[in-house]
Scaffold this motif. Structure first.
Motif, PDB file in Angstrom:
ATOM      1  N   ILE A  36       0.821  -1.213   0.000  1.00  0.00           N
ATOM      2  CA  ILE A  36       0.000   0.000   0.000  1.00  0.00           C
ATOM      3  C   ILE A  36       0.855   1.264   0.000  1.00  0.00           C
ATOM      4  N   THR A  40       6.123   2.365   5.947  1.00  0.00           N
ATOM      5  CA  THR A  40       6.473   1.959   7.315  1.00  0.00           C
ATOM      6  C   THR A  40       7.818   1.229   7.316  1.00  0.00           C
ATOM      7  N   CYS A  41       8.029   0.393   6.302  1.00  0.00           N
ATOM      8  CA  CYS A  41       9.295  -0.338   6.179  1.00  0.00           C
ATOM      9  C   CYS A  41      10.461   0.641   6.036  1.00  0.00           C
ATOM     10  N   ALA A 175       8.691  -2.043  -3.472  1.00  0.00           N
ATOM     11  CA  ALA A 175       9.558  -1.900  -2.284  1.00  0.00           C
ATOM     12  C   ALA A 175      10.914  -2.506  -2.619  1.00  0.00           C
ATOM     13  N   CYS A 267       6.254  -4.483   8.226  1.00  0.00           N
ATOM     14  CA  CYS A 267       5.381  -4.314   7.052  1.00  0.00           C
ATOM     15  C   CYS A 267       3.898  -4.409   7.395  1.00  0.00           C
ATOM     16  N   VAL A 268       3.226  -3.308   7.212  1.00  0.00           N
ATOM     17  CA  VAL A 268       1.805  -3.193   7.538  1.00  0.00           C
ATOM     18  C   VAL A 268       0.933  -3.975   6.549  1.00  0.00           C
TER      19      VAL A 268
HETATM   20  S1  SF4 Z   1       5.484  -1.494   5.088  1.00  0.00           S
HETATM   21 FE1  SF4 Z   1       4.857  -3.096   3.612  1.00  0.00          FE
HETATM   22  S2  SF4 Z   1       2.919  -2.273   2.757  1.00  0.00           S
HETATM   23 FE2  SF4 Z   1       3.962  -0.532   3.700  1.00  0.00          FE
HETATM   24  S3  SF4 Z   1       5.207   0.345   2.010  1.00  0.00           S
HETATM   25 FE3  SF4 Z   1       6.537  -1.109   3.100  1.00  0.00          FE
HETATM   26  S4  SF4 Z   1       6.355  -3.015   1.916  1.00  0.00           S
HETATM   27 FE4  SF4 Z   1       4.591  -1.717   1.325  1.00  0.00          FE
END
Ligand code: SF4
Ligand code: SF4
Length: 429
Positions: A36, A40-41, A175, A267-268
């Motif tokens: 998305i 967060t990563c 990513a 990772c959310v």
């Molecule tokens: S935390 Fe997961 S969902 Fe959010 S940007 Fe990074 S890889 Fe994508």
């Protein structure tokens, strides 16, 4: 120059060092269909490793919106253009004999960055064809974030007009982090031999004592994941959160048990699954279909390497996004795209069960097991060729085991729900 075997390009290729492989290899699978773009990563990595002076522009993990986003800007299209100039109309795959362990995607007939380096006519000879990004290209880590092709009213805004009949516009989040490549371009390019690949887990590190900051690794990494630090005059890169991988922090799990990196754990979108795969002396992964990474990458081939044609044998793998034009995806992930999307669009019960393991546990999973449950649904699915298929859903249970073969996660396909009694909870629906 010595020859090494690269299974991702299905052939032997030039590499400046003799073939030698770690016992285990750090690897990961990202499901682009689920990302998305929350970053967060990116922030998990930044706040752990690159928050100091001189590291301001460093984003070892970044998430870019394709096709226009990139960090550094245009990193992939610039290198693709250089490779095309070195070998005009020759950067093609022969996928007619694809299949098997050694050539799962067929054979790449073009030139890798190591082979194309011989054609470089720049001021200095190169071991891996590459370039040094400008300061301006490093400036905006999320340039063109969430920018789709064919933007409303301005179809040519960024020079792109690619459209699908069913979706007028498209983009996807990609990513990225260091791929801890089997044949790293950074390592090959370093004149000081300051870069090494750890035999225990295949993580690629820069020895800060040996590095003199020549930035040859920045030039030679096709993914632009080696970065120069002006305050120390050395280069730095993703360290694969190696203390976590070594199981040194017993607040995260039992001592000695490998833990996923910060970016994976955070990772959310649950798009990430990290693992360690066992590698033989010939560089082939040990046949281990109960290892979730082996199952997804080698057995089902649902996850593909990023730009395998660059020739570094990256150990990051991606389940391609279903809605993106196929020729764009084939350029990015190779000829395995059709098969991967076919598998992912209508997963059978085993694949569906393994897909539940993404971000289910911080401890790295070395083995999975499935206990079969009852059939709970039949779902009509439109396949990429437009034909309809019926997906049978079973409420199976998937169990994941850590390095000590202890059970650390157990999930069912149907998420258990609990309805709170209305009499006791006034806010119950
Ligand atoms: S935390 Fe997961 S969902 Fe959010 S940007 Fe990074 S890889 Fe994508
Ligand atoms: S992605 Fe780049 S920095 Fe990482 S190992 Fe490969 S060549 Fe080196």
């Amino acid at each position: 120059m010595p020859k090494v075997f690269n299974w991702q390009v299905g052939r032997a290729m030039d590499y400046p060092f003799e073939e030698k492989h770690p016992r285990w290899q750090f690897a990961f699978v990202f499901n682009t269909n689920r990302c998305i773009g929350c970053q967060t990563c990116t922030m998990a990595c930044k706040s752990t490793w690159t928050f100091s002076k001189g590291q301001e522009y460093m984003w070892w993990n970044n998430v870019e919106s394709k096709p226009y986003g990139g960090y550094p800007q245009n990193w992939d299209s610039k290198l693709l253009a250089m490779l095309e100039a070195a070998n005009p109309r020759g950067q093609v795959w022969d996928a007619s004999a694809a299949g098997g362990v050694a050539k799962p995607y067929g054979t790449f007939k073009g030139q890798t960055v190591f082979e194309a380096a011989a054609h470089n006519v720049g001021p200095e000879p190169q071991v891996a064809l590459g370039y040094l990004p400008t300061d301006a290209e490093w400036r905006h880590p999320n340039i063109h974030e969430d920018t789709a092709t064919g933007a409303k009213g301005r179809p040519d805004q960024y020079g792109g007009t690619a459209q699908l009949p069913e979706h007028r516009v498209w983009f996807f989040h990609l990513a990225r982090l260091c791929n801890h490549c089997t044949y790293p371009g950074c390592l090959a390019s370093c004149p000081r031999q300051a870069i090494y690949k750890r035999p225990e887990d295949g993580i690629v590190l820069i020895d800060q004592e040996r590095c003199r900051g020549y930035r040859k690794c920045v030039e030679g990494c096709p993914y632009k994941k080696a970065m120069y630090r002006g305050t120390t005059h050395t280069s730095e890169k993703c360290v694969g959160c190696f203390p976590r991988l070594e199981g040194k922090d017993d607040t995260l799990g039992p001592n000695g048990v490998p833990i996923e990196t910060r970016c994976m754990s955070a990772c959310v979108g649950k798009i990430r699954l990290q693992g360690l795969v066992e590698v033989g002396p010939d560089g082939m992964w040990k046949d281990d279909p109960t290892n979730p990474l082996y199952f997804l990458i080698r057995e089902r081939q649902v996850a593909l390497p990023l730009y395998p044609q660059f020739g570094t044998e990256p150990n990051g793998f991606y389940i391609p996004p279903r809605w993106v034009p196929r020729n764009y995806l084939v350029q990015m992930f190779g000829p395995g795209v059709d098969h991967a999307i076919e598998e992912y669009s209508c997963p059978d019960r085993k694949l569906l069960a393994v897909l539940q393991l993404f971000r289910a546990q911080r401890q790295i999973l070395f083995r999975f097991e499935i206990k079969e449950g009852p059939k709970v649904a039949e779902v009509p699915v439109r396949m990429p060729d437009g034909k309809m298929k019926v997906q049978e859903i079973f409420n199976d249970t998937v169990i994941g085991y850590n390095k000590r073969d202890e059970e650390v996660v157990r999930l069912t396909i149907e998420e258990p729900t609990f309805e709170r009694p209305r009499e006791q909870h006034v806010n119950s629906i």
